[in-house]
Structures are given as C-alpha cells and as structure tokens.
Design an enzyme around this catalytic site. Structure first.
Site, short mmCIF file in Angstrom:
data_model
loop_
_atom_site.label_atom_id
_atom_site.label_comp_id
_atom_site.label_asym_id
_atom_site.label_seq_id
_atom_site.Cartn_x
_atom_site.Cartn_y
_atom_site.Cartn_z
N SER A 435 0.82 -1.21 0.00
CA SER A 435 0.00 0.00 0.00
C SER A 435 0.85 1.27 0.00
CB SER A 435 -0.95 0.00 1.20
OG SER A 435 -0.23 -0.12 2.41
N HIS A 490 0.75 4.91 4.46
CA HIS A 490 0.05 5.54 3.36
C HIS A 490 0.49 7.00 3.19
CE1 HIS A 490 -3.51 2.49 3.64
NE2 HIS A 490 -2.38 1.95 3.25
#
Length: 512
Positions: A435, A490
C-alpha cells in the site's frame, strides 16, 4: 482485517466517493440524481449501522447493495462505447441488459433508443425512432427529435431546433450541436458552444473528437482515434479526413476516404464516407477568433497530456502486470507454507520487524515486506489499486520512471514507518503490504494532475484533483478508524510519490 470489515469498508467508501464526486464535479441534477444519491447513502448506512447491529453479515449486505446500484453503469458505458464504435446492435444488447437489471425509466428509454438505432437501414431507423415518440418523458422528446434529424442528415435542422429547445444535459447530447455546427460551417459558433460547455469535454469522448476535427486540429484528432482501440478503422478515417479537410489539406483526405469507401462496408457506412467527399469540411484557418483559438489550444493541450492515461494493455504497461503477478506469486508461497495471516509465517518470508533490521542487519526486509500481504482481503485491495493506477501511470510516463516511483516509494514508506517505530511514535508491529508503494503512485498522479491544471486551468484537471482529495480524505478516515491499516505508511508513501515524481520531471514534462 476480516472479510466483513473489508467488504463493509470498501462498499461504504466507494459510495462516499461517488456522492462527494457528484457534488464536487457539478454532476448533480435535481431530481434525476436524487434516487441515485439516496441509494448510495443507503449503502453507507448499511455499512455503518450493520457494523453494530449485524456484525456477521453487514459487509455482505453493503456489497450486495452497492453491486445492485453499480452494475447497470458498466453495461451502459459499454453500450455507449459500442455505439461510438459504430456497433449499434451490440450497443442495443448491452443497453437492454442494463434495463433488465435496473429498469428505471431513463435506462428503459435508452435501451429502446439504441434498439431503434440498430435497425439496418436509415428509413427503418427513422421509423423506429418515430414510434418511440409516444410516452416519452421531459427531455426524451428532444433526444428523439435530434436523432431523427441526424438520421436525415439535416444538420441545419438540428441547429434551428436547438435554438428553440435546450440541449439535454450530458456529454452524449452536446455532440449534436457541435456536429451540426461543424457540418454547416458555423465554426465560431461551434467553438463557442464547446467553450460554454467545457466541463463536458475530456480526452476520449466523441464531442471532443468532433470539435477538434472540424477545427482542423489534425495531431490531436490522430491521438484521439489512436487511443480508441474499439473504434472501426473506417470511422477513424472519417474523422482524420475531416480534420485534414478543415486544416486545408484536402489532397490527403480524399485518398483516405476513397480507399475506405471502396472497401466492403455497409451501405450506411459507405454513404457517410462519400458524403464527406461530396461535402468536405470547411477550412478552419482564418475563420476563428483569438478567443476560439485560445480555447482550442487549451483543449488540444489537455488531450495530448491525457490521452496516454487511457486504459492500457500489458504491452504498454508490462511492469504493472509483472508486479501484480509477483505479489500474487508471493501470496501463493504464503499459502503453501502456512496461514497468510500468521505473523510467524510472514516474518519467515521477509516481513519487516524493527528488531531484526537493527539487531540482525536484515535490511532486505524493507523490500521483501512490500511483496507480502496479510490475508486475501489485503492482497485483493492492494492489487486492485495497483492494477487500475499502475496501467494508467506506466502508460503515461514509461516503465522506467514508473518502476522507480513504485519501488523507491514503497521503500521510503517502509523505511519511514520503521523510523517512526524506532522513535517510539508508532507502536512496533510486523509490517507487510504494497500500500505504501501504491500511495506513491497516487502521489505521482496527483502531482501530474496539479501540473496540468496549473498549465491549462482545464476544468477536467480540477475535477481530477478534487476526486483525488476526496479519496485521500476518506482513506485517511478509514486508516485512523481501523488499527489494522497503517496511516503512516500511506501518508509517507503519498508524499514520497510526489517528491519522486518531481525529481523525475513529471511536473516539468507536463508543462511542455
């Protein structure tokens, strides 16, 4: 993250993005959009309330509700693409399938309309359209009249009709005045219509192609038709020849049209080509105001920058497919050696654990952890993002720069979270997943879109930036709500993607 949480969060987030995007982009139309927005609000309500009331089923319920809302959309998009490609019978089939699944009045009308356009002869199409007049709702009668006039090739009739009736909203309808004004040589009015409705023009729709072709923008027209792999060659030739005629290069357009007109085509297709030979597009040079030329320059620049962002196959995005395969292969290894959610198994295969990196100098874990995933839900969500974003970005900037952003962005994300763990800001935990690298791709796309917007101030770029901002806000909310998701990974990946894209010249290249 368990399956119910994964489904509930995914369905609720997507509905929230759709609702926000509808208002931000100005696509809301009362009352037509009301039921659609309320349906997405129900999905969010199921995802939120079900978490407390039906914890064992709420994810499935939210996903089923979302699928029921969204399924007709791809079918209607496919129907429109088939109609644009000249495959009227296929367009009618997909429209009828959408009407069966979602029998609203508008979709049923569109299915009947596409069915009428699939008739083999012009006379049959006109007769079928005339039969649809009874029982039409507000706005549908305008569409029918425009289609009848189009079948009759009465372009001036369309211009006169639209002076008395407003154009129905949407990018599909705006092509009628654009085409009619172009065919009748009213080029200044054509460009002015495009400028007034600039929010409806993008890089792959028919209205953009028609406007640029009649304006003599040969390079942009060629780029648009080249990006449409589903468009028949004779239609591409028609619009390329139109652009050449409008650019004053009719000697190149004539053999192109005659070559396809002599080929084995349906009578209606041959008629369209010969009509362009008999009535060439009028030359645009010297007939447009400075304001019109400036708008066309902006639109052409937007097209040239965004056509590469169309969907790409594996030949133009090989690294994306290789990365997806590599991640899936590693997940297969996880399953062969044990449970994919087992901390011990993930650590043995290369998960990032701070003590191992520091004490045992296993720095390779910063990279190996990017190819491991804790459970099928984790893998599916990341690979879906990589597949959708990766193909688009790799096709636009090339495999080398794409690979640098993905791998370096993921490495920086892993290293940043590792540093936060060492500083005691983030609780130590086994870190796995792609991610961070995927958010680096989002950062690169955001920088490219921002550079596009600063260069052209095109409304489509502003809408793209708004959508990216909405997605980031919703993702941040999810990250902070679910402890299983790393907000730090993230965030660091997104910032790293922006920085890497800047260093690799994406912003500077975007302004050329």
């Amino acid at each position: 993250m368990d399956l119910q949480t994964f489904l509930g969060v995914s369905a609720g987030s997507l509905s929230a993005v759709i609702i926000a995007q509808t208002f931000v982009t100005g696509a809301y139309r009362f009352p037509g959009s009301l039921r659609y927005l309320l349906a997405h609000a129900v999905v969010i309500a199921i995802a939120v309330a079900g978490f407390w009331l039906l914890p064992d089923y709420y994810g499935f319920l939210a996903a089923i509700a979302l699928i029921a809302i969204l399924v007709p959309g791809p079918l209607m998009n496919r129907a429109n693409r088939e109609l644009l490609a000249g495959h009227n019978e296929r367009a009618a089939w997909f429209a009828r399938a959408a009407a069966l699944l979602h029998p609203t009045g508008q979709i049923r009308f569109t299915a009947k309309l596409f069915g009428a356009l699939a008739e083999p002869t012009r006379e049959a199409r006109i007769a079928a359209l005339e039969r649809l007049r009874s029982g039409t709702m507000a706005g549908q009668d305008v569409v029918l009249e425009l289609q009848v006039l189009r079948q009759k090739h009465d372009w001036q009739g369309i211009v006169d009709y639209l002076k008395r009736h407003p154009v129905p909203p949407g990018p599909d309808a705006i092509v009628f005045p654009i085409r009619a004004l172009g065919e009748t040589g009213q080029l200044e009015a054509m460009v002015a219509t495009g400028a007034r409705n600039r929010a409806l023009f993008g890089s792959g729709d028919l209205s953009t192609l028609v406007l640029l072709a009649f304006s003599g923008r040969v390079t942009a027209t060629d780029a648009l038709v080249a990006a449409r792999h589903d468009m028949p060659a004779w239609i591409k030739a028609f619009w390329q020849a139109t652009a050449l005629q409008a650019a004053g290069r009719g000697e190149l357009a004539e053999p192109l049209l005659r070559g396809f007109a002599a080929a084995t085509l349906a009578p209606a297709q041959r008629e369209m080509l010969t009509a362009r030979l008999d009535r060439p597009a009028q030359q645009a040079e010297g007939r447009l105001s400075l304001e019109a030329v400036a708008f066309l320059d902006t639109l052409e620049t937007h097209v040239q920058r965004n056509v590469p962002l169309q969907r790409a196959g594996w030949r133009t995005a090989p690294l994306t497919y290789l990365l997806v395969l590599a991640n899936c292969a590693m997940f297969g290894v996880e399953m062969l050696l044990g449970d994919s959610t087992s901390t011990e198994n993930l650590f043995r295969l290369g998960g990032l654990w701070p003590n191992s990196v520091i004490a045992d100098h296993e720095w390779w874990r910063l990279i190996s952890a990017m190819f491991l995933h804790a459970g099928p839900e984790h893998l599916i969500s990341n690979m879906l993002g990589l597949f959708l974003l990766g193909r688009m970005l790799e096709n636009a900037i090339g495999s080398l720069r794409f690979g640098v952003i993905y791998l370096a962005g993921g490495l920086i994300s892993m290293g940043g979270v590792f540093a936060l763990m060492q500083a005691g800001i983030v609780e130590p935990d086994l870190l796995v997943g792609a991610s961070g690298a995927i958010f680096a791709l989002i950062g690169a796309i955001a920088l490219r879109r921002l550079a596009d917007f600063l260069a052209t101030r095109h409304i489509a770029d502003r809408q793209s930036l708004s959508l990216i901002a909405i997605v980031l806000v919703i993702q941040a909310t999810i990250d902070l709500s679910l402890p299983q998701i790393s907000f730090s990974a993230h965030g660091i990946g997104f910032v790293a993607g922006i920085a890497l894209a800047w260093l690799l010249g994406l912003a500077r290249a975007s302004r050329r």
